[in-house]
Enzyme design. Sequence first.
Site, PDB file in Angstrom:
ATOM      1  N   GLU A  81       0.848  -1.189   0.000  1.00  0.00           N
ATOM      2  CA  GLU A  81       0.000   0.000   0.000  1.00  0.00           C
ATOM      3  C   GLU A  81       0.887   1.244   0.000  1.00  0.00           C
ATOM      4  O   GLU A  81       0.448   2.332   0.326  1.00  0.00           O
ATOM      5  CB  GLU A  81      -0.974  -0.003   1.178  1.00  0.00           C
ATOM      6  CG  GLU A  81      -0.343  -0.119   2.552  1.00  0.00           C
ATOM      7  CD  GLU A  81      -1.363  -0.005   3.666  1.00  0.00           C
ATOM      8  OE1 GLU A  81      -2.024   1.039   3.740  1.00  0.00           O
ATOM      9  OE2 GLU A  81      -1.487  -0.961   4.454  1.00  0.00           O
ATOM     10  N   CYS A 113      -3.361  -3.601   4.649  1.00  0.00           N
ATOM     11  CA  CYS A 113      -2.416  -4.614   5.151  1.00  0.00           C
ATOM     12  C   CYS A 113      -2.808  -6.029   4.762  1.00  0.00           C
ATOM     13  O   CYS A 113      -2.108  -6.977   5.096  1.00  0.00           O
ATOM     14  CB  CYS A 113      -2.325  -4.534   6.666  1.00  0.00           C
ATOM     15  SG  CYS A 113      -1.791  -2.939   7.247  1.00  0.00           S
ATOM     16  N   HIS A 235      -2.009  -9.971  12.295  1.00  0.00           N
ATOM     17  CA  HIS A 235      -1.440  -8.720  11.772  1.00  0.00           C
ATOM     18  C   HIS A 235      -1.089  -7.843  12.978  1.00  0.00           C
ATOM     19  O   HIS A 235      -1.904  -7.697  13.894  1.00  0.00           O
ATOM     20  CB  HIS A 235      -2.459  -8.031  10.870  1.00  0.00           C
ATOM     21  CG  HIS A 235      -2.115  -6.604  10.591  1.00  0.00           C
ATOM     22  ND1 HIS A 235      -0.888  -6.230  10.072  1.00  0.00           N
ATOM     23  CD2 HIS A 235      -2.812  -5.441  10.786  1.00  0.00           C
ATOM     24  CE1 HIS A 235      -0.855  -4.907   9.951  1.00  0.00           C
ATOM     25  NE2 HIS A 235      -2.000  -4.410  10.378  1.00  0.00           N
TER      26      HIS A 235
HETATM   27  P1  HMG Z   1      -2.901   6.577  21.570  1.00  0.00           P
HETATM   28  O1  HMG Z   1      -3.620   7.851  21.599  1.00  0.00           O
HETATM   29  O2  HMG Z   1      -1.442   6.584  21.803  1.00  0.00           O
HETATM   30  O3  HMG Z   1      -3.609   5.568  22.578  1.00  0.00           O
HETATM   31  O4  HMG Z   1      -3.157   5.860  20.199  1.00  0.00           O
HETATM   32  P2  HMG Z   1      -3.704   5.477  24.141  1.00  0.00           P
HETATM   33  O5  HMG Z   1      -3.428   6.785  24.808  1.00  0.00           O
HETATM   34  O6  HMG Z   1      -5.003   4.806  24.354  1.00  0.00           O
HETATM   35  O7  HMG Z   1      -2.486   4.525  24.567  1.00  0.00           O
HETATM   36  C1  HMG Z   1      -2.268   3.271  24.003  1.00  0.00           C
HETATM   37  C2  HMG Z   1      -2.175   2.234  25.135  1.00  0.00           C
HETATM   38  O8  HMG Z   1      -1.050   2.570  25.953  1.00  0.00           O
HETATM   39  C3  HMG Z   1      -3.399   2.200  26.074  1.00  0.00           C
HETATM   40  O9  HMG Z   1      -3.624   0.856  26.433  1.00  0.00           O
HETATM   41  C4  HMG Z   1      -2.908   2.960  27.280  1.00  0.00           C
HETATM   42  O10 HMG Z   1      -3.575   2.597  28.504  1.00  0.00           O
HETATM   43  C5  HMG Z   1      -1.449   2.530  27.323  1.00  0.00           C
HETATM   44  P3  HMG Z   1      -5.034   0.151  26.112  1.00  0.00           P
HETATM   45  O11 HMG Z   1      -6.081   0.940  26.780  1.00  0.00           O
HETATM   46  O12 HMG Z   1      -5.170   0.195  24.603  1.00  0.00           O
HETATM   47  O13 HMG Z   1      -4.861  -1.243  26.618  1.00  0.00           O
HETATM   48  N1  HMG Z   1      -0.584   3.446  28.079  1.00  0.00           N
HETATM   49  C6  HMG Z   1       0.358   3.031  28.941  1.00  0.00           C
HETATM   50  N2  HMG Z   1       0.727   1.791  29.340  1.00  0.00           N
HETATM   51  C7  HMG Z   1       1.756   1.698  30.235  1.00  0.00           C
HETATM   52  N3  HMG Z   1       2.382   2.798  30.774  1.00  0.00           N
HETATM   53  C8  HMG Z   1       2.042   4.040  30.393  1.00  0.00           C
HETATM   54  C9  HMG Z   1       0.991   4.205  29.442  1.00  0.00           C
HETATM   55  N4  HMG Z   1       0.383   5.280  28.861  1.00  0.00           N
HETATM   56  C10 HMG Z   1      -0.577   4.794  28.028  1.00  0.00           C
HETATM   57  N5  HMG Z   1       2.689   5.086  30.912  1.00  0.00           N
HETATM   58  C11 HMG Z   1      -3.442   4.194  18.522  1.00  0.00           C
HETATM   59  C12 HMG Z   1      -3.050   4.456  19.965  1.00  0.00           C
HETATM   60  C13 HMG Z   1      -3.280   2.733  18.222  1.00  0.00           C
HETATM   61  C14 HMG Z   1      -4.905   4.582  18.309  1.00  0.00           C
HETATM   62  C15 HMG Z   1      -2.509   5.052  17.620  1.00  0.00           C
HETATM   63  O14 HMG Z   1      -1.192   4.628  17.778  1.00  0.00           O
HETATM   64  C16 HMG Z   1      -2.878   4.970  16.164  1.00  0.00           C
HETATM   65  O15 HMG Z   1      -3.759   5.697  15.676  1.00  0.00           O
HETATM   66  N6  HMG Z   1      -2.162   4.104  15.375  1.00  0.00           N
HETATM   67  C17 HMG Z   1      -2.407   3.922  13.932  1.00  0.00           C
HETATM   68  C18 HMG Z   1      -3.633   3.054  13.662  1.00  0.00           C
HETATM   69  C19 HMG Z   1      -3.427   1.634  14.112  1.00  0.00           C
HETATM   70  O16 HMG Z   1      -2.328   1.133  14.252  1.00  0.00           O
HETATM   71  N7  HMG Z   1      -4.549   0.911  14.296  1.00  0.00           N
HETATM   72  C20 HMG Z   1      -4.503  -0.500  14.641  1.00  0.00           C
HETATM   73  C21 HMG Z   1      -5.694  -1.297  14.088  1.00  0.00           C
HETATM   74  S1  HMG Z   1      -5.968  -0.989  12.350  1.00  0.00           S
HETATM   75  C22 HMG Z   1      -4.771  -1.926  11.523  1.00  0.00           C
HETATM   76  O17 HMG Z   1      -4.145  -2.759  12.117  1.00  0.00           O
HETATM   77  C23 HMG Z   1      -4.534  -1.623  10.084  1.00  0.00           C
HETATM   78  C24 HMG Z   1      -3.279  -0.808   9.799  1.00  0.00           C
HETATM   79  O18 HMG Z   1      -2.143  -1.640   9.933  1.00  0.00           O
HETATM   80  C25 HMG Z   1      -3.377  -0.189   8.397  1.00  0.00           C
HETATM   81  C26 HMG Z   1      -3.641  -1.104   7.213  1.00  0.00           C
HETATM   82  O19 HMG Z   1      -4.438  -2.018   7.257  1.00  0.00           O
HETATM   83  O20 HMG Z   1      -3.089  -0.788   6.164  1.00  0.00           O
HETATM   84  C27 HMG Z   1      -3.107   0.339  10.761  1.00  0.00           C
END
Ligand code: HMG
Length: 389
Positions: A81, A113, A235
Amino acid sequence: MTTPIGIHDLSTATTNYVLEHATLAHHQGRDVAKYHKGIGQEAMSIPAPDEDIVTLAATAAAPILDRHGSNNLDSVLVATETGVDQSKAAGLHLHSLLDLPRTTRVVELKQACYGATAALQFAAGLIACEPRRRVLVIATDIARYDLDTPAEATQGAAAAAFLVSAHPAIAQLEPVSGIYSADIGDFWRPNYRDTPVVDGGLSVTSYLSATNDAFTDYREKGGRPLEQFAAFCYHQPFTEMAYKAHKHLLQTRGGTPTREVLTGDLGATTGYNRLLGNSYTASLYLALASLLDRGGDLAGAPIALLSYGSGAVAEFFSCTVMPGYRDHLRTASNEHMISSRKPIGYHKYRELYQAGTTGSESNRTMPEHTEGPFRLAAIDGHHRLYEAR
Ligand code: HMG
């Protein structure tokens, strides 16, 4: 009896540079535990200005052609992609770099993906029609997000090349596969953008429900129950996503999985992606490589695979590991591709990020950065000029 078809060889590649999440967290003034524990990432691969999906693909594919030659190579299917052209298939650049036969069909596939899994199934269909055929599938991607966004920490880059054939040496595909497709706006990249538009929260929930629906379809078509699998490859946009998805799947089937159970089921699949970051189409196959390299003796074991591509398509399918598979793995070179990357500081990372912006230059000479076997040397009159070293 139907001919066994599956993965005969599997090879990987990544970029010249690596950024540690500890470096990113330090500059963001964040607790690094958010990355190490929260999303399960320690480092991400960063491309040099003279690397792209073609150089990664060539680096992953070359050892396979060295080992097996190109006799009966029916097709080269490149899934990405991060396409470098809207018309010409990226695999055609491999013709000159890897000396592919003129009688080999070359095409590029895209569905976020998920693309490489479609390529694997198409390859299996081609081989089922004519078992002498062999098909080279190459998953190659560079995951780039906007700087200073939550997604920035989930960047990465890698390629996985695998030769699909009858009587495979590594893993045999099982016939049942469960599919889920729906029109979802969780992540997409319009033609005019270098980076995707992403609704992070929706992408996570979409992944979870797609996993459940694909598995439901798999079971309805006669697939194995969960307890029969020795391991689960998901994935991995970030490795904690695999834990979330597996927990969700077990819970929807009435389970109450502990962290220990989840780690037993998928811990060995996360070793490479934890250090590479998201490699989109390649990620699932790097999870499989990590499992085969680090997961103990799996001969004869059934392995579950869950492929997810935003937008969205998911597929739950399975394979069994072949006796003697370890003699055909590339464990040392997989470990070397990760350990040989050059660590960079935060300012260098930002500099390389800007250099990686596509722009609209029709003429450009690339500075020599990569120590890899292939590089993008220049863009000349809109032609991409690659060189092998
Ligand atoms: P974010 O705002 O960093 O999320 O975005 P957050 O604040 O909820 O933190 C993430 C986790 O870290 C949470 O855990 C927090 O509690 C934890 P959860 O509630 O999820 O279990 N956390 C901590 N843990 C320990 N110590 C700390 C601490 N602070 C926070 N101090 C998000 C996260 C994944 C949304 C962001 O990174 C993002 O938008 N990423 C891109 C999209 C993505 O990867 N999506 C995944 C599913 S879609 C997919 O897989 C397809 C893709 O590969 C594309 C394709 O298909 O081509 C993306």
